[in-house]
Design an enzyme around this catalytic site. Structure first.
Site, PDB file in Angstrom:
ATOM      1  N   CYS A  94      39.230  86.963  -9.586  1.00 15.56           N
ATOM      2  CA  CYS A  94      40.113  85.969  -8.947  1.00 15.56           C
ATOM      3  C   CYS A  94      41.541  86.030  -9.468  1.00 15.56           C
ATOM      4  O   CYS A  94      42.424  85.346  -8.945  1.00 15.56           O
ATOM      5  CB  CYS A  94      39.543  84.575  -9.118  1.00 15.56           C
ATOM      6  SG  CYS A  94      37.909  84.459  -8.377  1.00 15.56           S
ATOM      7  N   HIS A 388      40.346  80.130  -0.931  1.00 11.14           N
ATOM      8  CA  HIS A 388      40.452  81.066  -2.053  1.00 11.14           C
ATOM      9  C   HIS A 388      40.048  82.475  -1.632  1.00 11.14           C
ATOM     10  O   HIS A 388      38.925  82.908  -1.888  1.00 11.14           O
ATOM     11  CB  HIS A 388      39.564  80.537  -3.196  1.00 11.14           C
ATOM     12  CG  HIS A 388      39.442  81.454  -4.366  1.00 11.14           C
ATOM     13  ND1 HIS A 388      40.481  82.233  -4.831  1.00 11.14           N
ATOM     14  CD2 HIS A 388      38.379  81.706  -5.192  1.00 11.14           C
ATOM     15  CE1 HIS A 388      40.056  82.930  -5.870  1.00 11.14           C
ATOM     16  NE2 HIS A 388      38.792  82.642  -6.106  1.00 11.14           N
ATOM     17  N   CYS A 418      41.099  81.087 -13.690  1.00  7.91           N
ATOM     18  CA  CYS A 418      39.896  81.650 -14.286  1.00  7.91           C
ATOM     19  C   CYS A 418      39.448  82.774 -13.360  1.00  7.91           C
ATOM     20  O   CYS A 418      39.874  82.835 -12.210  1.00  7.91           O
ATOM     21  CB  CYS A 418      38.793  80.607 -14.384  1.00  7.91           C
ATOM     22  SG  CYS A 418      38.381  79.889 -12.777  1.00  7.91           S
TER      23      CYS A 418
HETATM   24  C1  LIG Z   1      29.708  76.259  -1.826  1.00  7.49           C
HETATM   25  C2  LIG Z   1      29.376  77.167  -0.641  1.00  7.49           C
HETATM   26  C3  LIG Z   1      28.011  77.819  -0.876  1.00  7.49           C
HETATM   27  C4  LIG Z   1      29.332  76.273   0.603  1.00  7.49           C
HETATM   28  O1  LIG Z   1      29.239  77.070   1.725  1.00  7.49           O
HETATM   29  P1  LIG Z   1      28.851  76.495   3.148  1.00  7.49           P
HETATM   30  O2  LIG Z   1      27.474  75.954   3.106  1.00  7.49           O
HETATM   31  O3  LIG Z   1      29.209  77.525   4.140  1.00  7.49           O
HETATM   32  O4  LIG Z   1      29.825  75.251   3.273  1.00  7.49           O
HETATM   33  P2  LIG Z   1      30.281  74.486   4.554  1.00  7.49           P
HETATM   34  O5  LIG Z   1      31.741  74.610   4.706  1.00  7.49           O
HETATM   35  O6  LIG Z   1      29.426  74.825   5.730  1.00  7.49           O
HETATM   36  O7  LIG Z   1      29.999  72.982   4.129  1.00  7.49           O
HETATM   37  C5  LIG Z   1      28.690  72.417   4.108  1.00  7.49           C
HETATM   38  C6  LIG Z   1      28.808  70.998   4.632  1.00  7.49           C
HETATM   39  O8  LIG Z   1      29.678  70.263   3.790  1.00  7.49           O
HETATM   40  C7  LIG Z   1      30.698  69.657   4.561  1.00  7.49           C
HETATM   41  N1  LIG Z   1      31.939  69.642   3.795  1.00  7.49           N
HETATM   42  C8  LIG Z   1      32.446  70.646   3.045  1.00  7.49           C
HETATM   43  N2  LIG Z   1      33.610  70.247   2.506  1.00  7.49           N
HETATM   44  C9  LIG Z   1      33.826  68.997   2.920  1.00  7.49           C
HETATM   45  C10 LIG Z   1      34.864  68.063   2.706  1.00  7.49           C
HETATM   46  N3  LIG Z   1      35.918  68.342   1.930  1.00  7.49           N
HETATM   47  N4  LIG Z   1      34.774  66.857   3.294  1.00  7.49           N
HETATM   48  C11 LIG Z   1      33.731  66.543   4.064  1.00  7.49           C
HETATM   49  N5  LIG Z   1      32.715  67.379   4.309  1.00  7.49           N
HETATM   50  C12 LIG Z   1      32.766  68.587   3.736  1.00  7.49           C
HETATM   51  C13 LIG Z   1      30.827  70.562   5.767  1.00  7.49           C
HETATM   52  O9  LIG Z   1      31.407  69.866   6.864  1.00  7.49           O
HETATM   53  C14 LIG Z   1      29.401  70.930   6.035  1.00  7.49           C
HETATM   54  O10 LIG Z   1      28.792  69.835   6.701  1.00  7.49           O
HETATM   55  P3  LIG Z   1      27.787  70.106   7.916  1.00  7.49           P
HETATM   56  O11 LIG Z   1      26.615  70.814   7.274  1.00  7.49           O
HETATM   57  O12 LIG Z   1      27.507  68.745   8.403  1.00  7.49           O
HETATM   58  O13 LIG Z   1      28.533  70.981   8.873  1.00  7.49           O
HETATM   59  C15 LIG Z   1      30.454  78.283  -0.474  1.00  7.49           C
HETATM   60  O14 LIG Z   1      31.668  77.708  -0.078  1.00  7.49           O
HETATM   61  C16 LIG Z   1      30.642  79.031  -1.760  1.00  7.49           C
HETATM   62  O15 LIG Z   1      29.842  79.913  -2.094  1.00  7.49           O
HETATM   63  N6  LIG Z   1      31.689  78.685  -2.530  1.00  7.49           N
HETATM   64  C17 LIG Z   1      31.911  79.198  -3.864  1.00  7.49           C
HETATM   65  C18 LIG Z   1      32.723  80.429  -3.796  1.00  7.49           C
HETATM   66  C19 LIG Z   1      32.864  81.010  -5.151  1.00  7.49           C
HETATM   67  O16 LIG Z   1      31.924  81.218  -5.892  1.00  7.49           O
HETATM   68  N7  LIG Z   1      34.081  81.297  -5.493  1.00  7.49           N
HETATM   69  C20 LIG Z   1      34.391  81.880  -6.730  1.00  7.49           C
HETATM   70  C21 LIG Z   1      35.175  80.920  -7.462  1.00  7.49           C
HETATM   71  S1  LIG Z   1      36.110  81.754  -8.690  1.00  7.49           S
END
Ligand SMILES: CC(C)(COP(=O)(O)OP(=O)(O)OC[C@H]1O[C@@H](n2cnc3c(N)ncnc32)[C@H](O)[C@@H]1OP(=O)(O)O)[C@@H](O)C(=O)NCCC(=O)NCCS
Length: 431
Positions: A94, A388, A418
């Site tokens: 990242c 991101h 990080c």
């Molecule tokens: C966390 C993760 C698994 C979620 O993925 P996802 O399931 O596709 O997430 P979605 O965007 O579909 O969100 C799931 C639900 O939460 C809701 N939601 C997400 N953010 C929201 C917010 N800010 N406010 C309201 N609702 C929210 C979505 O609307 C969705 O609802 P639904 O099921 O009713 O449609 C994915 O984003 C991920 O792997 N993130 C981490 C990435 C990572 O590791 N990065 C490295 C960091 S260094």
């Protein structure tokens, strides 16, 4: 080629990014190379610089495309710059485009080059999918077969289970922990509650929406017309949500530790597509060409920690080194942009910044790095709300902070991330 080898200073002259969009949505058919080429072309046009004046392009991705692993050089060859421009690619999880920036800055400081473009791109919509070693062996055998019968003999060995695809894991090879698992571990070990995580996520979205409404990103984000027909255009970031409420966030189920966890889709940064690029010059060269730099590099540092401990503590490790190199303390910093991988990671780091015991035990220092003032922190949202794209985040943060220093007419900024592998990055900018 540089003409002068003394008293050099790295200037951020300009920067630009594509809109950031959740993977699998509006940018899903754009490769990292498409996104990177588009942003570099538009940056050159907007900055009004001759492509032939650019000495080097340094670019990066994290999940590399099999077709274009050296994305830096491929961007040049895709057209925005003359073929004679030197280019290469870096990867540092990242912190990838912070590394692109550091590489280009080092070359400018050394006097090797005068003008560089540094940045990164990511498309997580179409990651390279791999298959089992057995299936790959069969494909290689079929590929090497001299005749149709040989190919048929090879393919006859395929069993249905061989067709199971493997997407690249967003996980540590050494510990097998996903980033989300690491965030869960940090939340538990550092006492970061679910409520605090959700509140931070809500804050991030509120700040990003405020910034959008105030036009902060208008000059940073290019409209992205979707090829090949260019009929639809992605005008801006699509991830910030004005409709989030603390009740909605509290209702989401944890995704990584489904039973006892606190890390949810809302308090994690989403998988994102996008690209960002910076135009860097030696100060004297920038001024001779008539540019007024937005900000200058004061110092930078990278640091690392054992991934078996708390993987995402990089900002608390790299920042004190960058501050020392700048001859500054945290009080000297006017604005901070810390990459928001997860609320749990942000809150663990801000807690560590303020902790004397963290300083003693982990940094070998007497006193804490310092308390972070909320009013100076991630003032326009961050990776949770803006998204991101792994390879582009560092350049996005550096650009926003350089623009903010320009708006304020001076000051100092800290940009920090990080990264996977237990890496931390920190850059101090000044104007
Ligand atoms: C966390 C993760 C698994 C979620 O993925 P996802 O399931 O596709 O997430 P979605 O965007 O579909 O969100 C799931 C639900 O939460 C809701 N939601 C997400 N953010 C929201 C917010 N800010 N406010 C309201 N609702 C929210 C979505 O609307 C969705 O609802 P639904 O099921 O009713 O449609 C994915 O984003 C991920 O792997 N993130 C981490 C990435 C990572 O590791 N990065 C490295 C960091 S260094």
């Amino acid at each position: 080629m540089a003409t002068k080898k003394q008293a050099r200073r790295v200037a951020i002259v300009d920067g630009l990014r594509t809109p950031f969009a959740k993977s699998g949505t509006v940018l899903k058919d754009q490769s990292a190379l498409d996104l990177g080429s588009a942003v570099v072309s538009e940056l050159i046009a907007r900055a009004g610089i001759n492509g032939s004046d650019v000495d080097r392009l340094v670019f990066g991705t994290v999940v590399q495309s099999v077709d274009s692993p050296n994305i830096g050089r491929e961007i040049v060859l895709a057209g925005p710059l003359p073929d004679s421009v030197d280019a290469y690619s870096v990867t540092r999880a990242c912190a990838t485009s912070t590394q692109s920036f550091a590489d280009a800055a080092q070359a400018i400081l050394l006097g090797d080059i005068d003008i560089a473009i540094a940045g990164g791109a990511e498309s997580l919509s179409k990651p390279p999918i791999t298959y089992s070693d057995r299936f790959v062996d069969i494909l290689m055998e079929a590929n090497g077969a001299k005749d149709v019968q040989g190919k048929a003999r090879a393919f006859a060995k395929v069993r249905p289970r061989d067709l199971t695809p493997h997407a690249p894991a967003i996980a540590e090879r050494s510990t097998s922990e996903t980033m989300g698992d690491s965030a869960e571990k940090m939340a538990k070990e550092n006492g970061i509650t679910r409520e605090a995580q959700d509140e931070f996520a809500l804050r991030s979205h509120a700040k990003a929406i405020e910034a959008q409404e105030a036009g902060i990103f208008d000059d940073e984000v290019m409209p992205y017309p979707i090829p090949p027909r260019y009929k639809d255009t992605v005008e801006g970031d699509t991830i910030p949500r004005a409709d989030s409420t603390i009740e909605k966030l509290a209702s989401l189920k944890p995704v990584f530790d489904r039973k006892y966890g606190s890390v949810t889709a809302a308090n994690s940064s989403p998988l994102t597509d996008g690209a960002a690029a910076l135009l860097l010059m030696d100060e004297a060269v920038a001024k001779a060409l008539g540019y007024t730099p937005k900000a200058y590099l004061r110092s930078y540092a990278f640091a690392a920690v054992d991934p078996n401990w708390q993987l995402l503590m990089g900002p608390a490790l790299a920042t004190p080194i960058a501050l020392d190199r700048a001859g500054m303390t945290l009080d000297d910093i006017d604005i901070i942009d810390m990459h928001e991988a997860f609320s749990a990671q942000i809150l663990s780091n801000t807690q560590a910044f303020a902790s004397d015991s963290f300083a003693r035990e982990r940094l070998g220092r007497d006193k804490a790095i310092g308390e972070i003032d909320d009013a100076r922190f991630n003032i326009y949202g961050g990776s949770i709300s803006l998204g991101h794209p792994f390879g582009a985040t560092g350049a996005r943060q550096l650009m926003t902070m350089a623009n903010e220093l320009e708006r304020r007419g001076g000051g100092t900024a800290l940009v920090t991330q990080c990264a996977a592998g237990g890496i931390g990055a920190a850059v101090i900018l000044e104007r």
